[in-house]
Design a protein around this motif. Structure first.
Motif, short mmCIF file in Angstrom:
data_model
loop_
_atom_site.label_atom_id
_atom_site.label_comp_id
_atom_site.label_asym_id
_atom_site.label_seq_id
_atom_site.Cartn_x
_atom_site.Cartn_y
_atom_site.Cartn_z
N GLU A 270 -4.86 18.96 12.86
CA GLU A 270 -5.87 18.72 11.27
C GLU A 270 -6.57 17.52 12.38
O GLU A 270 -7.16 17.16 11.78
N GLY A 271 -6.14 16.61 13.79
CA GLY A 271 -7.07 16.03 14.55
C GLY A 271 -7.32 14.96 14.19
O GLY A 271 -5.96 14.44 13.52
N PHE A 272 -7.74 14.37 13.77
CA PHE A 272 -7.94 12.53 13.32
C PHE A 272 -8.24 12.56 11.74
O PHE A 272 -9.17 12.75 11.82
N PRO A 273 -7.51 11.76 10.96
CA PRO A 273 -7.44 11.39 9.78
C PRO A 273 -8.32 10.91 9.65
O PRO A 273 -9.35 9.82 10.63
N PRO A 274 -9.30 10.62 8.74
CA PRO A 274 -10.33 10.44 8.30
C PRO A 274 -10.11 8.43 8.62
O PRO A 274 -8.70 8.34 8.32
N ARG A 275 -10.83 7.26 8.91
CA ARG A 275 -11.01 6.86 9.36
C ARG A 275 -10.68 5.51 7.51
O ARG A 275 -10.07 4.72 7.36
N LYS A 276 -11.78 5.79 6.76
CA LYS A 276 -11.31 5.23 5.40
C LYS A 276 -10.50 5.87 4.72
O LYS A 276 -10.57 7.05 4.72
N PRO A 277 -9.83 4.19 3.90
CA PRO A 277 -8.81 5.26 2.96
C PRO A 277 -8.32 6.01 2.40
O PRO A 277 -7.90 6.17 2.08
N THR B 237 -7.53 13.54 1.83
CA THR B 237 -7.30 14.90 2.66
C THR B 237 -5.77 14.80 2.45
O THR B 237 -5.80 15.73 3.26
N PHE B 238 -5.09 13.90 2.71
CA PHE B 238 -3.64 13.95 2.89
C PHE B 238 -3.68 14.45 1.53
O PHE B 238 -1.95 15.78 1.21
N ALA B 239 -3.99 14.38 0.41
CA ALA B 239 -3.80 14.84 -1.28
C ALA B 239 -3.85 16.87 -0.87
O ALA B 239 -3.49 17.37 -1.41
N ALA B 240 -4.90 16.93 0.18
CA ALA B 240 -5.35 18.54 -0.29
C ALA B 240 -4.24 19.04 0.63
O ALA B 240 -4.25 20.13 0.82
N LEU B 241 -4.17 18.32 1.32
CA LEU B 241 -2.59 19.00 2.78
C LEU B 241 -1.37 19.21 2.10
O LEU B 241 -0.27 19.26 2.28
N GLN B 242 -0.65 18.61 0.95
CA GLN B 242 0.22 17.78 0.37
C GLN B 242 1.67 19.11 0.30
O GLN B 242 2.64 18.68 0.14
N GLU C 154 -10.96 8.22 2.06
CA GLU C 154 -11.17 10.21 2.52
C GLU C 154 -9.57 10.07 2.83
O GLU C 154 -9.62 11.69 3.02
N ARG C 155 -8.99 8.78 3.81
CA ARG C 155 -7.78 9.39 4.41
C ARG C 155 -7.13 9.99 3.12
O ARG C 155 -6.11 10.98 3.19
N ARG C 156 -7.06 9.47 2.15
CA ARG C 156 -5.60 9.95 0.71
C ARG C 156 -6.02 11.11 0.50
O ARG C 156 -5.25 12.27 0.01
#
Length: 273
Positions: A131-138, A144-149, A140-142
């Motif tokens: 998945e590379g680097f997670p987004p820097r902004k909180p 991204t992780f929600a989509a990968l739950q 967008e990061r949340r």
């Protein structure tokens, strides 16, 4: 042709014989950072002085056409600062342009932080996703992780030391504090460390500060034991939210291990009923 060459991710002894030969014989090198390439040549005791061309995220699109044409006439060696070019590093745009132009591309395999971390993490390796680097902004990061739950494959991420604690905390919130994971730090280097444990525990550990280059490996979600009628209800709920029936059936199937086709047919029948 274009030659993508993997360089050491830490330990210089990991430089392959093919890499050393390529560096010694190269007349032109496209490098993510030309200074890093100069230091690599010096560290490996190679006295070749090839022409060095900078190829990084900010100029790759503009320079790819020029480099592809150059590669028609002579071999072009492509290097990133560490590991394999194109993997979370410059090079993808150049390879795509070369493929479109009919210019041959080959690779000299070697060190990879992704595969090295996956190998030592102690988590399933039969199926994984990078998945590379997670987004820097909180926010967008949340998202991204929600989509990968519900991702069932082992997941591999890069992260910087200053953001590691926040990222692990966000992962624990999205995936669950008990989800197994591993933080792999300074791989192949003197201070290599692999810290394994549940995400909640790792997030607490990282609050004390972590240094070095980091790869985070997270175990995939387990298959959920869901009754068939509940699974069909989940499909219909997704459809009600605007998702296509076929896509909704596929998403629930990936979360439950059920047949996407059977869920589709059952949901279709339920809608008609």
């Amino acid at each position: 042709m274009i030659i993508l060459a993997a360089t050491p991710i830490g330990n210089l002894a990991d430089a392959s014989a093919r890499l050393r030969t390529a560096l010694a014989e190269a007349t032109v090198i496209a490098a993510e950072d030309t200074r890093t390439t100069q230091r690599l040549l010096q560290a490996l005791g190679i006295d070749n002085r090839p022409r060095l061309i900078a190829l990084h995220d900010h100029n790759e699109k503009a320079r790819s056409g020029e480099l592809v044409e150059l590669a028609r006439e002579q071999d072009l060696l492509v290097l990133s600062d560490a590991g394999m070019p194109t993997v979370s590093d410059p090079g993808y745009g150049l390879v795509a342009a070369a493929a479109a132009a009919g210019v041959e591309v080959t690779a000299l395999p070697g060190p990879s932080a992704v595969v090295t971390a996956l190998a030592v993490a102690g988590l399933p390796t039969d199926r994984f996703t990078f998945e590379g680097f997670p987004p820097r902004k909180p926010g967008e990061r949340r998202k991204t992780f929600a989509a990968l739950q519900h991702e069932q494959r082992t997941m591999v991420f890069f992260e910087g030391p200053s953001r590691l604690a926040d990222t692990l905390e966000a992962m624990a919130a999205a995936f669950g504090e008990d989800r197994p994971a591993a933080v792999c730090r300074e791989l192949t280097k003197l201070h290599e460390e692999v810290r394994r444990g549940p995400l909640g525990e790792l997030a607490g550990w990282a609050q004390g500060g972590v240094r070095g280059e980091i790869v985070v490996v997270v175990g995939g979600a387990g298959v959920r034991d869901v009754a068939p009628e509940d699974a069909v209800a989940q499909v219909l709920a997704l459809v009600a939210d605007g998702i296509r029936l076929k896509d909704a059936a596929g998403e629930v199937a990936s979360q439950t291990g059920m047949s996407s086709r059977e869920l589709y047919q059952a949901a279709l029948a339920a809608r008609k009923a």
